[in-house]
Design an enzyme around this catalytic site. Structure first.
Site, PDB file in Angstrom:
ATOM      1  N   LYS A  49       0.843  -1.308   0.071  1.00  0.00           N
ATOM      2  CA  LYS A  49      -0.120  -0.054  -0.059  1.00  0.00           C
ATOM      3  C   LYS A  49       0.854   1.212  -0.013  1.00  0.00           C
ATOM      4  O   LYS A  49       0.680   2.154  -0.672  1.00  0.00           O
ATOM      5  CB  LYS A  49      -0.960   0.102   1.100  1.00  0.00           C
ATOM      6  CG  LYS A  49      -2.135  -1.272   0.992  1.00  0.00           C
ATOM      7  CD  LYS A  49      -2.856  -1.357   2.356  1.00  0.00           C
ATOM      8  CE  LYS A  49      -3.630  -2.670   2.029  1.00  0.00           C
ATOM      9  NZ  LYS A  49      -4.444  -2.969   3.139  1.00  0.00           N
ATOM     10  N   GLN A  93      -4.505  -2.070   9.558  1.00  0.00           N
ATOM     11  CA  GLN A  93      -4.451  -3.156   9.071  1.00  0.00           C
ATOM     12  C   GLN A  93      -4.737  -4.508   9.651  1.00  0.00           C
ATOM     13  O   GLN A  93      -4.254  -4.548  10.830  1.00  0.00           O
ATOM     14  CB  GLN A  93      -2.810  -3.244   8.341  1.00  0.00           C
ATOM     15  CG  GLN A  93      -2.505  -4.463   7.630  1.00  0.00           C
ATOM     16  CD  GLN A  93      -3.071  -4.452   6.370  1.00  0.00           C
ATOM     17  OE1 GLN A  93      -3.371  -3.544   5.590  1.00  0.00           O
ATOM     18  NE2 GLN A  93      -4.202  -5.569   5.709  1.00  0.00           N
ATOM     19  N   ASP A 116     -11.124   2.252   3.716  1.00  0.00           N
ATOM     20  CA  ASP A 116     -11.148   0.708   3.575  1.00  0.00           C
ATOM     21  C   ASP A 116     -12.827   0.383   3.556  1.00  0.00           C
ATOM     22  O   ASP A 116     -13.071  -0.868   3.018  1.00  0.00           O
ATOM     23  CB  ASP A 116     -10.845   0.074   4.953  1.00  0.00           C
ATOM     24  CG  ASP A 116      -9.495  -0.785   4.741  1.00  0.00           C
ATOM     25  OD1 ASP A 116      -9.410  -1.443   3.632  1.00  0.00           O
ATOM     26  OD2 ASP A 116      -9.191  -1.353   5.799  1.00  0.00           O
TER      27      ASP A 116
END
Ligand code: NDP
Length: 291
Positions: A49, A93, A116
Site C-alpha cells: 500500500k 491493517q 477501507d
C-alpha cells in the site's frame, strides 16, 4: 476464454490516479496506515500500500504501534488521526492482535476517512446508493474489473458465494444497485445454502469469496459464465521454494475451459484491492477538502 488481467487493469487505474494527483496543487492526499506488531502478512500488505501510494504521489504516514497497544490506546491514536486535517484516509491493517476488537476499531475510524469501507455508516451508504460512501476495496475493485472488462451486469444473474462483511455482502449490494453497470439480480450463497452446486450453476456472473481452495469445480459452472475468483489460499507445494502456492476458490484448470471470462489467482482481484484503496483516498481528500 478471456483472462481478466487484474495486474494490467490495476496498473491502468494507478496511472490515471497518478495523473489526477499530479494535477492537485498544494497538499496532496494523505493516507495513514496503522500496522500493529510484526505480523508478516500485515507487513506485506502495508508495504504494498505504501509503495502504491508513493507511485501515485500520495503522502503516506506509517504508524507502528507495538503489539501490546491496548484498545483504548489504539482508539486514542485513531481519534487523533480523525481530528488531523492533514490526514484524509485511515487504514488499520488487519489481522489485529487477539485482545483488540476489530469491528470496534473499524467503527472508530471516522466515516469520512474510512477508505477501507469497513465502517457501518459506509456499508449503509452502499445500501442507500449514496455516492459519498466508501465501498470496501475488494468489492469496489471487482466492480471496476467488470466495468473495464466490458461486463455489464444489467439483467444478469449474479451469484455470490460468501457473505462476509468485507467481500460477500458488499459485492452483492453493489451488483444490486440501480445504476449503470450494475442492476443485476443477485443471489447470495453460504455454508447454510441447500444444493449449492445447483444455485451456482445458475450464475451468469459468479463471485467466489469462500476461502476454500478450488472449491468451485467445472460441474458447478454454467458454460459461458463470467467467473470472479476472490479467494487467496495457500496450498502445500513441494516444488516451490516457499513450500506453497496460491490458489483461488475456483478450480482454475477446469473452470477456465468453460467460462467466457475469468480472473486468475494471483493477478486477478488482488491487485485491484490496493488500487481501490488509493482511489478511495483521493475521493476522501476531495470530499473533505472540496477540491
Ligand atoms: P470469510 O471467511 O469471512 O467468509 C467466507 C464465506 O464463505 C462465509 O460467508 C462462509 O459461509 C462461506 N463458506 C465457507 N465455506 C463454505 C461452504 N462449504 N459452502 C458455502 N459457503 C461457504 O472470508 P472473506 O470473505 O474474508 O474471504 C474470502 C476469500 O477471499 C479468502 O480466501 C480471502 O483470503 C480472500 N480475500 C481476498 C481479497 C483480495 O484482495 N483478493 C480480500 C479479502 C479476502 P458462512 O457465513 O455460512 O460461514
Amino acid at each position: 476464454m478471456e483472462l481478466i488481467d487484474g495486474n494490467q487493469i490495476a496498473a491502468a487505474l494507478i496511472a490515471e490516479l497518478k495523473t489526477e494527483v499530479n494535477a492537485i496543487s498544494g497538499r496532496k492526499p494523505c493516507i495513514a496506515l496503522i500496522r500493529i506488531g510484526d505480523d508478516p502478512a500485515s507487513l506485506s500488505y502495508v508495504t504494498k500500500k505504501e509503495k502504491s501510494a508513493a507511485e501515485i504521489g500520495l503522502t503516506s504516514r506509517i504508524i507502528l504501534p507495538p503489539v501490546t497497544i491496548s484498545q483504548p490506546e489504539l482508539f486514542a491514536l485513531i481519534d487523533q488521526l480523525n481530528a488531523d486535517p492533514t490526514v484524509d484516509g485511515i487504514l488499520v491493517q488487519s489481522p489485529l492482535p487477539k485482545h483488540i476488537n476489530e469491528v470496534a476499531v473499524f467503527g472508530r475510524v471516522s466515516a469520512a476517512k474510512d477508505v477501507d469501507g469497513f465502517n457501518t455508516l459506509n456499508l449503509g451508504k452502499i445500501a442507500q446508493e449514496d455516492e459519498t460512501g466508501f465501498a470496501a476495496c475488494t468489492p469496489a475493485g471487482i466492480m471496476e474489473l467488470l466495468a473495464r472488462s466490458k461486463v455489464d451486469l444489467k439483467g444478469k444473474h449474479v451469484v455470490v458465494v460468501g457473505r462476509s462483511l468485507i467481500v460477500g455482502k458488499p459485492i452483492a449490494l453493489l451488483a444490486l444497485q440501480k445504476k449503470a453497470g450494475a442492476n443485476a439480480t443477485v443471489t447470495i450463497c453460504h455454508s447454510g445454502t441447500s444444493n449449492l452446486p445447483a444455485m451456482v450453476r445458475q450464475a451468469d456472473v459468479l463471485v467466489a469469496a469462500i476461502g476454500r481452495p478450488e472449491f468451485i469445480t467445472a460441474d458447478m459452472v454454467k458454460p459461458g459464465a463470467v467467473v470472479i475468483d476472490v479467494g487467496i489460499n495457500r496450498v502445500p507445494d513441494a516444488t516451490k521454494k516457499s513450500g506453497f502456492r496460491l490458489v483461488g476458490d475456483v478450480h482454475f484448470p477446469s473452470v477456465s475451459a468453460l467460462a467466457s471470462k475469468i480472473t486468475p489467482v494471483p493477478g486477478g482481484v488482488g491487485p485491484m484491492t490496493v488500487a481501490m484503496l488509493m482511489k478511495n483516498t483521493v475521493k476522501a481528500f476531495r470530499l473533505q477538502t472540496a477540491h
